[in-house]
Design an enzyme around this catalytic site. Structure first.
Site, short mmCIF file in Angstrom:
data_model
loop_
_atom_site.label_atom_id
_atom_site.label_comp_id
_atom_site.label_asym_id
_atom_site.label_seq_id
_atom_site.Cartn_x
_atom_site.Cartn_y
_atom_site.Cartn_z
N PRO A 143 -19.60 -23.14 3.28
CA PRO A 143 -20.77 -23.91 2.84
C PRO A 143 -20.37 -24.96 2.14
O PRO A 143 -21.23 -25.90 2.32
CB PRO A 143 -21.48 -22.53 2.01
N ILE A 165 -36.64 -47.15 26.41
CA ILE A 165 -36.97 -47.60 27.98
C ILE A 165 -38.28 -46.87 28.29
O ILE A 165 -39.23 -47.06 29.38
CB ILE A 165 -35.95 -47.58 29.05
N GLU A 185 -16.28 -31.38 15.23
CA GLU A 185 -14.83 -31.77 15.38
C GLU A 185 -14.37 -32.96 14.46
O GLU A 185 -13.81 -33.61 14.81
CB GLU A 185 -14.48 -31.72 16.73
N ARG A 205 -11.49 -32.36 20.14
CA ARG A 205 -12.23 -33.73 20.26
C ARG A 205 -12.27 -34.37 21.40
O ARG A 205 -13.31 -35.05 21.68
CB ARG A 205 -11.17 -34.69 19.40
N GLY A 262 -40.67 -45.64 26.87
CA GLY A 262 -41.71 -46.07 26.10
C GLY A 262 -42.30 -44.90 25.57
O GLY A 262 -41.52 -43.94 24.88
N SER A 308 -15.18 -31.48 6.09
CA SER A 308 -14.14 -32.36 6.59
C SER A 308 -12.85 -31.96 6.02
O SER A 308 -11.65 -32.27 6.20
CB SER A 308 -14.74 -33.71 5.84
N GLU A 351 -7.87 -31.02 17.93
CA GLU A 351 -7.40 -32.35 18.98
C GLU A 351 -7.77 -32.31 20.21
O GLU A 351 -8.45 -33.14 20.75
CB GLU A 351 -5.77 -32.39 18.96
N TRP A 392 -21.36 -22.33 9.81
CA TRP A 392 -21.50 -23.24 11.17
C TRP A 392 -20.37 -22.79 12.20
O TRP A 392 -19.61 -23.49 12.82
CB TRP A 392 -21.08 -24.71 10.68
N ARG A 398 -41.60 -47.48 36.39
CA ARG A 398 -42.41 -47.80 35.43
C ARG A 398 -42.97 -49.58 35.89
O ARG A 398 -42.12 -50.18 35.66
CB ARG A 398 -42.19 -47.80 34.34
C1 LIG Z 1 -24.33 -27.57 15.05
C2 LIG Z 1 -22.89 -27.33 14.62
C3 LIG Z 1 -21.88 -26.54 14.95
C4 LIG Z 1 -20.51 -26.58 14.24
N1 LIG Z 1 -19.82 -25.73 14.78
C5 LIG Z 1 -18.58 -25.43 13.99
C6 LIG Z 1 -17.66 -24.37 14.32
O1 LIG Z 1 -17.73 -23.86 15.47
N2 LIG Z 1 -16.57 -24.06 13.65
C7 LIG Z 1 -16.36 -24.84 12.42
O2 LIG Z 1 -15.30 -24.44 11.84
N3 LIG Z 1 -17.34 -25.84 12.04
C8 LIG Z 1 -18.32 -26.19 12.84
N4 LIG Z 1 -19.35 -27.06 12.50
C9 LIG Z 1 -19.11 -27.67 11.05
C10 LIG Z 1 -18.70 -29.04 11.25
O3 LIG Z 1 -17.21 -29.20 11.75
C11 LIG Z 1 -18.82 -29.99 9.95
O4 LIG Z 1 -19.99 -29.78 9.74
C12 LIG Z 1 -18.24 -31.13 10.01
O5 LIG Z 1 -16.86 -31.24 10.00
C13 LIG Z 1 -18.55 -32.28 8.76
O6 LIG Z 1 -18.31 -31.14 7.45
P1 LIG Z 1 -19.51 -31.33 6.40
O7 LIG Z 1 -20.78 -30.69 7.14
O8 LIG Z 1 -19.04 -30.20 5.43
O9 LIG Z 1 -19.77 -32.51 5.83
P2 LIG Z 1 -18.85 -33.50 4.52
O10 LIG Z 1 -17.36 -32.97 4.89
O11 LIG Z 1 -19.64 -32.81 3.43
O12 LIG Z 1 -19.26 -34.89 4.85
C14 LIG Z 1 -20.38 -35.29 4.29
C15 LIG Z 1 -20.48 -36.85 4.73
O13 LIG Z 1 -19.19 -37.30 4.03
C16 LIG Z 1 -18.33 -38.17 4.99
N5 LIG Z 1 -17.02 -37.68 4.36
C17 LIG Z 1 -16.50 -36.85 4.03
N6 LIG Z 1 -15.15 -37.04 3.48
C18 LIG Z 1 -14.90 -38.27 3.73
C19 LIG Z 1 -13.74 -39.19 3.35
N7 LIG Z 1 -12.64 -38.70 2.96
N8 LIG Z 1 -13.68 -40.48 3.62
C20 LIG Z 1 -15.04 -40.91 4.02
N9 LIG Z 1 -16.18 -40.20 4.42
C21 LIG Z 1 -15.98 -38.85 4.35
C22 LIG Z 1 -18.55 -37.31 6.11
O14 LIG Z 1 -18.19 -38.25 7.25
C23 LIG Z 1 -20.04 -37.36 6.16
O15 LIG Z 1 -20.82 -38.46 6.54
C24 LIG Z 1 -20.60 -27.31 13.15
C25 LIG Z 1 -21.42 -28.15 12.78
C26 LIG Z 1 -22.57 -28.23 13.17
C27 LIG Z 1 -23.60 -29.11 12.61
#
Ligand SMILES: Cc1cc2nc3c(=O)[nH]c(=O)nc-3n(C[C@H](O)[C@H](O)[C@H](O)COP(=O)(O)OP(=O)(O)OC[C@H]3O[C@@H](n4cnc5c(N)ncnc54)[C@H](O)[C@@H]3O)c2cc1C
Length: 398
Positions: A132, A350, A376, A256, A352, A136, A253, A160, A281
């Site tokens: 939660p 496109i 990812e 991605r 509309g 990242s 990796e 997630w 259209r």
């Molecule tokens: C539908 C869905 C399915 C998913 N499935 C999985 C799964 O199967 N397993 C799993 O482990 N996870 C899963 N995820 C989680 C997903 O990998 C994370 O949501 C994603 O890595 C981003 O983490 P966060 O949501 O905590 O955002 P945060 O890490 O809190 O980031 C919030 C914002 O801050 C930016 N940010 C954060 N750190 C930096 C930095 N150092 N420099 C610049 N910008 C930064 C980010 O780019 C983003 O814009 C899923 C997410 C979704 C929405």
């Protein structure tokens, strides 16, 4: 010119697999995608069809009952599936990542135990790093496993999990306190076997219900709550604790490349819908495709589709050749997901007003595309990976 997103140099087997999948997508996925998606319905029949085609074992080595195909084959299959409905590719993606991690890092016993049943689609994988309070920043994981006499006890909450309810094997990254100075060296991947479903599925392990999402429907995304959950020490991936971060990074990796392929698939479909609509259209006495503003949009969309496809294929081929591909996979994921968001947006324009109607496929693609900017690793995280790689490669001599 040839149609968009062609791939030179494929083997006969790759061509055959792709032709089969393309037909399956056109007949079994595209006609049902809208209804299933609007009902948030799990695509059970489509998943059965994929099992029968052997897609769950596509990259698992033949000695374990799989087809032993490359990352490139997998990515091209995913591109086709996402062209039909991105959620369906989500069903196999986490499975593919866990199979890859087992193949690369599992003990001989773990490979023997899981890979044959994964190839048959009996064991279905999901993976969990996010919590939660973090996504990242993986090294900040808080869920903790404490070693006891007979194994480990896990406490904490994960967030997630794609396929959290419909999988029966989850690779979970948790903290194990190996006494290492760097936080990421204190992380371990556990192979958690569990029944499918929701609620307290095992003592100390709960999968609350599905998270309600704006898109990427049909496939379930859940939390996973550990409360004194006990697990044997031989469920540590690779047998040695403290290696989990490395295992997961290897998994994401290849993930991605897979996300890039999904973005390519959605972009191809958006382009197909847009170029069809633009010729049907009419405004001001002619098809809108004959207005240069719209024709130029189509040209730009097609160029983006082509560029993303080529970068995705390059990243997959690099990994298949055994070379490091973190920068290329990051670049492919970055460009493909950003272009996908742009191409769907242009296809929507496109269309509309009709693009805003639930009767038209483009409204679904518009809701699916943003997930690829996040999953990812976000675009910002890809840029961090790319720039680190570049600075490593182009080190200043000054
Ligand atoms: C539908 C869905 C399915 C998913 N499935 C999985 C799964 O199967 N397993 C799993 O482990 N996870 C899963 N995820 C989680 C997903 O990998 C994370 O949501 C994603 O890595 C981003 O983490 P966060 O949501 O905590 O955002 P945060 O890490 O809190 O980031 C919030 C914002 O801050 C930016 N940010 C954060 N750190 C930096 C930095 N150092 N420099 C610049 N910008 C930064 C980010 O780019 C983003 O814009 C899923 C997410 C979704 C929405």
């Amino acid at each position: 010119m040839a149609r968009l997103a062609q791939t030179a140099g494929l083997t006969d087997i790759q061509e055959e697999i792709l032709a089969t999948v393309r037909t399956f997508v056109d007949k079994e996925i595209i006609p049902h995608a809208q209804t299933l998606e609007h009902g948030d319905t799990y695509p059970a029949d489509i998943v059965e069809g994929m099992k029968e085609m052997g897609l769950f074992g596509l990259t698992i080595p033949e000695e374990y009952g799989g087809l032993g195909e490359s990352l490139l084959t997998y990515a091209l299959v995913v591109e086709q599936i996402a062209r039909g409905w991105m959620s369906v590719s989500g069903v196999i993606n986490t499975h593919f990542i866990v199979a890859h991690m087992l193949k690369q890092h599992g003990t001989p016993e773990q490979k023997q135990k899981y890979l044959p049943r994964m190839a048959a689609g009996e064991v279905r994988g999901s993976f969990s790093m996010s919590e939660p309070e973090l996504g990242s920043d993986v090294a900040a994981i808080r869920t903790r496993a404490v070693r006891g006499e007979s194994g480990y006890t896990i406490n904490g909450q994960k967030m997630w999990l794609t396929n959290g309810g419909t999988s029966n094997l989850t690779a979970v990254l948790v903290k194990t306190d190996e006494g290492a100075e760097k936080a990421h060296q204190n992380l371990t991947t556990f192979l958690v076997e569990k029944p499918e479903g929701y609620g307290e599925v095992l003592p100390g392990l709960t999968i609350p219900g599905k998270i309600d999402k704006m898109g990427y429907k049909g496939v379930d995304t859940t939390e996973m709550v550990f409360d004194g959950f006990e697990i044997a020490a031989d469920q540590v991936l690779g047998g040695t604790p403290g290696q989990g971060f490395r295992h997961m990074m290897d998994g994401v990796e290849v993930g991605r490349v897979n996300v890039a392929a999904r973005a390519c698939g959605i972009a191809i479909r958006s382009f197909e819908l847009a170029i069809e609509y633009a010729q049907q259209r009419k405004t001001f006495g002619k098809a809108i495709a004959e207005h240069q503003a719209i024709a130029f949009k189509l040209a730009e969309m097609a160029t983006k589709v082509e560029a993303a496809h080529l970068m995705m294929v390059n990243a997959a081929r690099l990994k298949d050749s055994g070379r490091r591909n973190d920068v290329e996979a990051g670049m492919a994921k970055l460009i493909a997901s950003e272009y996908c968001a742009e191409v769907t947006q242009e296809a929507f324009r496109i269309h509309g007003g009709y693009g805003y109607s639930k009767e038209y496929e483009i409204e679904r693609l518009m809701r699916e595309a943003p997930f690829l900017l996040i999953g990812e690793g976000t675009s910002e995280i890809q840029k961090t990976i790319i720039s680190r790689g570049l600075l490593r490669e182009y080190q200043s001599r000054g």
